[in-house]
Design an enzyme around this catalytic site. Structure first.
Site, PDB file in Angstrom:
ATOM      1  CG  ASN A 163      63.562  26.352 -24.420  1.00 63.09           C
ATOM      2  OD1 ASN A 163      64.559  27.020 -24.672  1.00 63.09           O
ATOM      3  ND2 ASN A 163      63.181  25.332 -25.166  1.00 63.09           N
ATOM      4  NE  ARG A 196      65.553  28.542 -34.862  1.00 65.33           N
ATOM      5  CZ  ARG A 196      66.049  28.389 -33.650  1.00 65.33           C
ATOM      6  NH1 ARG A 196      65.303  27.970 -32.651  1.00 65.33           N
ATOM      7  NH2 ARG A 196      67.305  28.676 -33.418  1.00 65.33           N
ATOM      8  NE  ARG A 241      72.368  22.797 -31.324  1.00 63.10           N
ATOM      9  CZ  ARG A 241      71.425  23.711 -31.506  1.00 63.10           C
ATOM     10  NH1 ARG A 241      70.465  23.876 -30.610  1.00 63.10           N
ATOM     11  NH2 ARG A 241      71.436  24.473 -32.579  1.00 63.10           N
ATOM     12  CG  HIS A 268      68.122  24.243 -23.216  1.00 69.56           C
ATOM     13  ND1 HIS A 268      67.954  25.513 -23.705  1.00 69.56           N
ATOM     14  CD2 HIS A 268      68.698  24.364 -22.001  1.00 69.56           C
ATOM     15  CE1 HIS A 268      68.424  26.372 -22.810  1.00 69.56           C
ATOM     16  NE2 HIS A 268      68.873  25.699 -21.766  1.00 69.56           N
ATOM     17  CB  ALA A 298      69.737  32.484 -28.602  1.00 69.42           C
ATOM     18  CD  GLU A 309      69.251  26.317 -18.418  1.00 69.88           C
ATOM     19  OE1 GLU A 309      69.882  26.446 -19.470  1.00 69.88           O
ATOM     20  OE2 GLU A 309      69.784  26.413 -17.290  1.00 69.88           O
ATOM     21  N   PRO A 331      63.018  33.289 -27.593  1.00 70.86           N
ATOM     22  CG  PRO A 331      65.153  34.134 -27.944  1.00 70.86           C
ATOM     23  CD  PRO A 331      64.182  33.781 -26.862  1.00 70.86           C
ATOM     24  CG  ASN A 332      64.429  32.431 -33.107  1.00 75.59           C
ATOM     25  OD1 ASN A 332      63.885  33.196 -33.895  1.00 75.59           O
ATOM     26  ND2 ASN A 332      65.631  32.651 -32.622  1.00 75.59           N
ATOM     27  CE1 TYR A 349      66.722  24.118 -30.971  1.00 74.79           C
ATOM     28  CE2 TYR A 349      66.715  24.749 -33.283  1.00 74.79           C
ATOM     29  CZ  TYR A 349      67.259  24.842 -32.017  1.00 74.79           C
ATOM     30  OH  TYR A 349      68.333  25.660 -31.785  1.00 74.79           O
TER      31      TYR A 349
END
Length: 146
Positions: free
Chosen positions: A74, A18, A107, A100, A77, A98, A10-11, A23
Site C-alpha cells: 500500500n 487521519r 475518488r 488500498h 500517494a 497492491e 506515507p501517512n 480510511y
C-alpha cells in the site's frame, strides 16, 4: 519461499486518526494484527514496514529479494506518482499485490492512475483492512504448495 513483506507508505502511520471517514477507524497496528492472524492461518511468515520516505520503501523492496517470496504494498500517494517504486518491484521479480483501503477509482481522478498496477499480480481497493487479508490469500495461492 513462504514469507511476505507488507509495505505501507506515507501517512499510513496515521491510520485511525487521519480522515477516518475515508480510511476507517483501524490503526496500522490493527491492520498488522489482522495480517499476522491471517498469515498464521495460511502458514505464511510475515514482516511489515511503514515509511513516509520513498527511498526507504525502495530499499525495503530491494532487500526483500531472496528473503521474502512476495510483497503486499500500500504505497499511499506514491502509488500515483512513483515510477521508481514500480521499477523497484519489477527489478526484484517478486509477486506483488497492491492494496488500498479506499476505492481509489471512486475518488479524485489523479488517484485513478496507479504505476504499481503495471507490475502487480492484482489490485485490491475499497475493502478497508480486509483488503490486506485478500492480498495474503492471493499470494498464498502463488507461494504455498497445494
Amino acid at each position: 519461499m513462504s514469507s511476505v513483506l507488507v509495505i505501507n507508505g506515507p501517512n499510513l502511520n496515521l491510520l485511525g486518526q487521519r480522515q477516518p471517514d475515508v480510511y476507517g477507524q483501524a490503526t496500522l497496528a490493527d491492520v498488522e494484527a489482522l495480517c499476522v492472524a491471517r498469515a498464521d492461518t495460511l502458514g505464511l511468515e510475515i514482516a511489515f514496514i511503514q515509511s513516509n520516505h520513498e527511498g526507504a520503501m525502495i530499499d525495503a523492496i530491494h532487500a526483500a529479494r531472496g528473503v521474502h517470496g512476495g510483497l503486499v504494498i500500500n504505497a499511499g500517494a506514491y502509488t500515483h506518482t512513483s515510477i521508481a517504486l514500480m521499477d523497484a518491484v519489477a527489478s526484484v521479480e517478486l509477486p506483488m499485490v497492491e492494496v488500498h483501503l479506499s476505492n481509489i477509482h471512486a475518488r479524485e481522478t489523479f488517484r485513478h492512475v496507479s504505476y504499481l498496477s503495471r507490475v502487480a499480480l492484482g489490485q485490491i481497493c475499497g475493502f478497508g483492512p480486509q483488503g490486506y487479508v485478500m492480498a495474503l490469500d492471493a499470494l498464498a495461492t502463488r507461494l504455498l504448495p497445494e
